[in-house]
Design an enzyme around this catalytic site. Structure first.
Site, PDB file in Angstrom:
ATOM      1  N   GLY A  85       2.959  -6.659   2.567  1.00  0.00           N
ATOM      2  CA  GLY A  85       3.317  -7.977   3.088  1.00  0.00           C
ATOM      3  C   GLY A  85       2.234  -8.572   3.968  1.00  0.00           C
TER       4      GLY A  85
ATOM      5  N   GLY B 250       0.227  -3.489   5.419  1.00  0.00           N
ATOM      6  CA  GLY B 250       0.813  -3.055   4.147  1.00  0.00           C
ATOM      7  C   GLY B 250       0.812  -4.207   3.153  1.00  0.00           C
TER       8      GLY B 250
ATOM      9  N   ALA C  74       7.530  -2.974  -2.910  1.00  0.00           N
ATOM     10  CA  ALA C  74       6.275  -3.714  -2.751  1.00  0.00           C
ATOM     11  C   ALA C  74       6.366  -5.164  -3.239  1.00  0.00           C
ATOM     12  CB  ALA C  74       5.148  -2.966  -3.464  1.00  0.00           C
TER      13      ALA C  74
ATOM     14  N   GLU D 217      10.401  10.673  -8.787  1.00  0.00           N
ATOM     15  CA  GLU D 217       9.008  10.887  -9.204  1.00  0.00           C
ATOM     16  C   GLU D 217       8.453  12.175  -8.595  1.00  0.00           C
ATOM     17  OE1 GLU D 217       7.414   6.857  -8.254  1.00  0.00           O
ATOM     18  OE2 GLU D 217       7.290   6.643 -10.422  1.00  0.00           O
TER      19      GLU D 217
END
Lengths: 423, 423
Positions: free
Chosen positions: A19, A17, A320, A175
């Protein structure tokens, strides 16, 4: 005669991902052998996952093979596999298929998963949104629900089919609610003959006093107004008390519905708890200021799996930018140790937050500046395009968005997977 | 006072593929009520399905919701459902969920499915390529196979993982073999550290004496040369005698492999056999020259489900142009009957055939002209883009192809679906 080249130390990175991938890239050219292991073959741009669920984007638009991203990094090797446990003393990770991967340094970046706070029976009734498979399942449920409503003769059941409940008022829930309502309002009405899709109820449930709580009360209020203007019903201060097959309970009320999505919480993946070190309430590993594991300077934990509590204001949010900055910091501290330099303490630089509220509307704060409406939406579009890892995704996502904006007809409205008769 | 409007007759169309969809569109504006029922929510452009399997295109590029395609056709209604049987006397179709759909006219266009000629156990070992789900499953197997080869230490097993067998030398098998070999040769080599993906064996097995048999011997020979030039091994005149979990048998030879795709044959869907009327060897319904069912002028059968034997050269091939022309013809004959005009006998106008052999190579015949190489490939690209049903697919597929051609890096190389550990 020169000495033969020493064998470079192995850096095992668990998770591809934000990281893990950034840590791997930060080690490009360094005198280490990187092995990145992930149970998926792709890196996923999670901030746009809701657009796969709402049928605007295809999986290939927001995901790319990790091998592809790292193909030019000669010191990086990618392994498809799932790490079951880590033997910290033997410096060895064991995969679920039994293979072992030894390391000199370990960077754990295995992330988080949807958490139902002990109500595991809710998982099947209200899917979370963490993987591409989740997004495709939610898309399938959304689209099938309109089909079932169209075929339903009983007006009460029809209303039940046309009621969508989204649990959790963070960015994902907000969202998803906005984009689902816009699909019902703008995309679908012309396609159905019996139902008024624009009358579909989209209910966003938040247990706390406001949506987008981390954005500050001004933007939280603006976001609420924005969602209500397009017809999303927002229920604040009311935790869901039950999810049943044909209804949810909240407060004293029972809302009949066939479609519930869970965006209310995550916990760290179970790998953290298998290490035998202290973890927090949601399973995140407590790390030192340099992101290492207490007593294990050769092990770093970053992103959603880490609880970094050394800054002001408690543990950092699972977003993120935290994972990216921690991945880069962990790689830097690892290289510092190899070079016998001192390590740096991690410091999070919060560059802001943003969320869309549907077509042409968003809320954002960048530093001390707050934006709403069209300018915030344009900023959101631009920043998210720029953050996509590879150039090709940028190009294609840009055109998909342009198309969807101009026509109100996003392209990916396909019901795939299980047989239609299975719902 | 005028008479009240008479209720228009109901035309039930079963299947939203090329035949059914074209029939529905040909009835736009006519004094009939069209009901199109399909078990999928989307029309699929099958000629490009192999490009989803080979990870160049995404499902949304070659499929669009049937509702979307027919949204502006006021006399058309779309039902998501699977027809289990038809009661010809009662003029009523019954869905698998028990719902009934009555009709005045019926157009059966339910298509075909992969057929293993009675060897049903092969289905699980060698998936066919008829639906988007099939294509995603084949994509998953292709990509996982390279991952497994990368992790394999034993050189014999590694060779086994890197051997792909495609059964059937028609257009689907030929195009899939070519594009898979090119992925192994051009796309993947840089991404793997231990295996030479360009040495992967792709074996195309054809029981007959040549591939693309319908194209004529000149093009068949050219196609063979084209495939062999990029390294596909073609075995002619050798039927597969067994498919096992880790090998196929052909002739006296046993080829160790973990990945087999079935492109060797189809049969009509079982719906045809439930009608109680004569069907041919592969389950296709024998139709009258006007495409109606013998004794049932109100029922038409078109496309892969129909055996039209009134032209020269026996039954027509199961290709899109036949289905399209038959769908239009059946709709025309239906309207002729409503207007008390005589029906026309169906006549197939063969406009040609074409197949790609990988990047920049194809074979085509259009009328009496034959092309090969780059001109044929450009013609293939242009014609397939133009045939895509809606404009948006044309735009996006064009850009996907341009991207893949310029970079050799098609975008959709995602392993989705079952957990990685399940293979």
């Amino acid at each position: 005669m020169a000495d033969p080249d020493p064998v470079p130390p192995t850096v095992l990175i668990v998770g591809g991902g934000f990281g893990g991938l950034r840590a791997a890239r930060a080690l490009a050219g360094a005198p280490v052998q990187v092995v990145l292991v992930d149970r998926q073959n792709h890196h996923l741009f999670q901030p746009l996952l809701y657009q796969v669920a709402s049928a605007t984007l295809s999986p290939a638009d927001i995901a790319a093979p990790i091998r592809h991203i790292l193909r030019d990094q000669a010191n990086a090797d990618v392994v498809l596999g799932e790490v079951a446990s880590v033997d910290l003393d033997a410096r060895r990770a064991v995969l679920v298929d039994g293979r072992g991967l030894s390391y000199d340094f370990l960077i754990l970046a295995a992330g988080s998963r949807s958490s139902y706070f002990g109500r595991d029976a809710w998982a099947g009734l209200a899917p979370g949104l963490k993987t591409l498979e989740d997004a495709l399942e939610i898309r399938r449920r959304f689209l099938l629900t309109f089909e079932r409503a169209e075929q339903e003769e009983d007006p009460d059941l029809r209303r039940e089919w046309l009621t969508f409940v989204i649990v959790g008022g963070g960015p994902t829930g907000v969202e998803l609610a906005g984009t689902l309502k816009e699909m019902a309002r703008l995309t679908l009405p012309q396609e159905f003959r019996r139902i008024r899709t624009d009358r579909a109820r989209v209910i966003l449930v938040e247990a706390g006093p406001g949506i987008l709580a981390n954005f500050g009360s001004g933007l939280s209020e603006k976001a609420l107004q924005g969602l209500e203007r397009i017809g999303v019903e927002v229920r604040l201060g009311q935790p869901i008390t039950a999810i049943e097959e044909h209804a949810v309970q909240l407060g004293g009320e029972r809302i009949p519905t066939r479609t519930v999505v869970w965006a209310a919480g995550v916990s760290a993946v179970p790998l953290g708890a298998t290490l035998g070190v202290p973890v927090d309430r949601i399973g995140r590993v407590l790390v030192e200021p340099d992101l290492s594991l207490p007593g294990h300077p050769e092990v770093f934990v970053v992103g959603d799996l880490a609880a970094f509590t050394h800054g002001p204001g408690g543990a950092l949010p699972g977003v993120a930018p935290v994972a990216i900055q921690q991945g880069i910091c962990a790689a830097g501290n690892l290289l510092a140790t190899l070079a016998s330099r001192p390590r740096q303490a991690f410091r999070y630089r919060d560059k802001g937050s943003m969320a869309t509220l549907g077509r042409g509307r968003a809320v954002a704060h960048i530093g001390r500046l707050s934006f709403t409406g069209y300018p915030a939406w344009l900023a959101w579009l631009f920043i998210h395009l720029m953050l996509l890892v590879d150039f090709r995704s940028r190009v294609f996502v840009f055109f998909e968005w342009l198309w969807a904006y101009l026509t109100t007809q996003p392209r990916a409205r396909l019901i795939l997977g299980k047989k239609t008769r299975d719902i």
